[in-house]
Design a protein around this motif. Structure first.
Motif, PDB file in Angstrom:
ATOM      1  N   LEU A 103       0.837  -1.193   0.000  1.00  0.00           N
ATOM      2  CA  LEU A 103       0.000   0.000   0.000  1.00  0.00           C
ATOM      3  C   LEU A 103       0.876   1.249   0.000  1.00  0.00           C
ATOM      4  O   LEU A 103       2.022   1.216   0.430  1.00  0.00           O
ATOM      5  CB  LEU A 103      -0.919   0.005   1.216  1.00  0.00           C
ATOM      6  CG  LEU A 103      -2.050  -1.035   1.181  1.00  0.00           C
ATOM      7  CD1 LEU A 103      -2.613  -1.254   2.576  1.00  0.00           C
ATOM      8  CD2 LEU A 103      -3.145  -0.598   0.219  1.00  0.00           C
ATOM      9  N   GLN A 272      -7.396   3.551  -4.179  1.00  0.00           N
ATOM     10  CA  GLN A 272      -6.333   2.614  -3.848  1.00  0.00           C
ATOM     11  C   GLN A 272      -6.906   1.340  -3.222  1.00  0.00           C
ATOM     12  O   GLN A 272      -6.391   0.240  -3.459  1.00  0.00           O
ATOM     13  CB  GLN A 272      -5.292   3.220  -2.900  1.00  0.00           C
ATOM     14  CG  GLN A 272      -4.125   2.269  -2.649  1.00  0.00           C
ATOM     15  CD  GLN A 272      -2.976   2.829  -1.839  1.00  0.00           C
ATOM     16  OE1 GLN A 272      -1.914   2.224  -1.794  1.00  0.00           O
ATOM     17  NE2 GLN A 272      -3.154   3.979  -1.216  1.00  0.00           N
ATOM     18  N   TYR A 276      -5.966  -2.193  -4.609  1.00  0.00           N
ATOM     19  CA  TYR A 276      -5.289  -3.163  -3.757  1.00  0.00           C
ATOM     20  C   TYR A 276      -6.078  -4.471  -3.681  1.00  0.00           C
ATOM     21  O   TYR A 276      -5.495  -5.562  -3.716  1.00  0.00           O
ATOM     22  CB  TYR A 276      -5.079  -2.585  -2.355  1.00  0.00           C
ATOM     23  CG  TYR A 276      -4.288  -3.489  -1.440  1.00  0.00           C
ATOM     24  CD1 TYR A 276      -2.910  -3.595  -1.551  1.00  0.00           C
ATOM     25  CD2 TYR A 276      -4.922  -4.261  -0.462  1.00  0.00           C
ATOM     26  CE1 TYR A 276      -2.170  -4.431  -0.721  1.00  0.00           C
ATOM     27  CE2 TYR A 276      -4.199  -5.096   0.380  1.00  0.00           C
ATOM     28  CZ  TYR A 276      -2.827  -5.179   0.237  1.00  0.00           C
ATOM     29  OH  TYR A 276      -2.111  -6.012   1.056  1.00  0.00           O
ATOM     30  N   ARG A 280      -4.545  -7.934  -4.700  1.00  0.00           N
ATOM     31  CA  ARG A 280      -4.479  -8.945  -3.644  1.00  0.00           C
ATOM     32  C   ARG A 280      -5.360 -10.148  -3.975  1.00  0.00           C
ATOM     33  O   ARG A 280      -5.270 -11.184  -3.312  1.00  0.00           O
ATOM     34  CB  ARG A 280      -4.914  -8.312  -2.317  1.00  0.00           C
ATOM     35  CG  ARG A 280      -4.585  -9.133  -1.079  1.00  0.00           C
ATOM     36  CD  ARG A 280      -3.152  -9.001  -0.691  1.00  0.00           C
ATOM     37  NE  ARG A 280      -2.842  -9.798   0.498  1.00  0.00           N
ATOM     38  CZ  ARG A 280      -2.284 -11.007   0.482  1.00  0.00           C
ATOM     39  NH1 ARG A 280      -1.965 -11.579  -0.671  1.00  0.00           N
ATOM     40  NH2 ARG A 280      -2.045 -11.652   1.596  1.00  0.00           N
TER      41      ARG A 280
END
Length: 297
Positions: A103, A272, A276, A280
């Motif tokens: 991150l 974000q 992410y 992920r």
């Protein structure tokens, strides 16, 4: 030196000089800098009494080997692909790899918006960098110690034993990182840094723990554990919520770049968060449960 290196049954007596007593006292409810705290006009008397009791218990733990310190560290070829860290088992063509999404800090008041991936060479640079990974514990045997104290209603020493195990785990992390810098990576001379240097972080490189400010996603521990076979080598397991058992354990990454530094990801935006979750491979609702305190409302 690349590869995986077990550090099992690490000598406890080598960890005692690396115990940071300032953090011990803070956890006990006596904040202040050690050893100055011992002469504090209001807290000094209690601090001296607690220190004597703690050192007596620590001596018993070390001399009788009541706790066991086990760990594992690995140094692997690695690169950054955007905000992902890609780790390779070795430098052979087609080697197995592990992708660790990172991150990035998004706060407007920062001069730089950092990601841990920034501290590795980019994949398009044509040359692989290196990344360290580690997991360790100093809590094996603690349950028995605490149980024996509880059985005789000695909550005072039961609590003290747990706090000492926490400090030994952090001391183990300090010793492991020093071993990496002096022996595995080899960019620091043995004996070059004092204990005070270690406590102040006056050395090259960082070892951010997974689940903490610069890598707040606790689920990354599962990837690290599987990659290095942590459960078998170090005897540490993960709960469903990715907490480590024994609790007196630490795991994280090691970067060697001179400009690497610790930072906090802080709040992340919806843009974000979605990116992410995609990187992920995780459902956004599951991600929200893991990173809820970091998501902008």
């Amino acid at each position: 030196k690349t590869g995986r290196f077990p550090l099992c049954n690490y000598p406890l007596e080598e960890l005692v000089p690396l115990v940071n007593w300032s953090y011990f006292f803070a956890a006990w409810g006596l904040p202040g800098r050690y050893p100055d705290l011992l002469d504090h006009p209001e807290k000094g008397e209690e601090a001296r009494r607690v220190l004597q009791d703690a050192q007596e218990l620590l001596h018993r733990i070390v001399s009788r080997r009541l706790l066991r310190a086990d760990g594992v560290v690995g140094i692997y070829p690695a690169v950054a692909e955007g905000d992902d860290i890609v780790v390779y088992r070795d430098d052979t063509p087609g080697a197995a790899c592990l992708r660790l999404p990172m991150l990035r800090n998004q706060q407007d008041n920062r001069a730089e918006n950092l990601s841990l991936a920034d501290f590795l060479a980019p994949a398009d640079g044509g040359k692989r960098d290196a990344l360290g990974m580690f997991a360790l514990t100093a809590g094996i045997g603690l349950e028995r110690i605490v149980g024996e104290f509880r059985a005789v209603h000695d909550d005072y020493r039961a609590i003290m034993a747990k706090l000492l195990a926490d400090r030994l785990a952090e001391a183990f992390a300090e010793a492991l990182h020093r071993y990496v810098r002096t022996e595995l990576w080899g960019y620091e001379r043995p004996g070059e840094k004092t204990v005070e240097d270690l406590f102040a972080g006056r050395y090259r490189g960082i070892r951010p723990a997974i689940g903490y400010p610069s890598a707040p996603d606790h689920s990354l521990k599962a990837d690290l554990f599987e990659w290095m076979d942590v459960g078998r080598i170090a005897g540490i397991s993960l709960t469903e919520s990715y907490m480590m058992m024994p609790g007196e354990s630490v795991c994280g990454l090691i970067f060697a770049r001179a400009d690497a530094r610790n930072f906090s990801v802080g709040r992340i935006g919806a843009d974000q968060s979605a990116d992410y979750a995609r990187r992920r491979g995780m459902d956004p609702e599951r991600l929200a449960a893991l990173l809820g305190q970091h998501l902008e409302p």
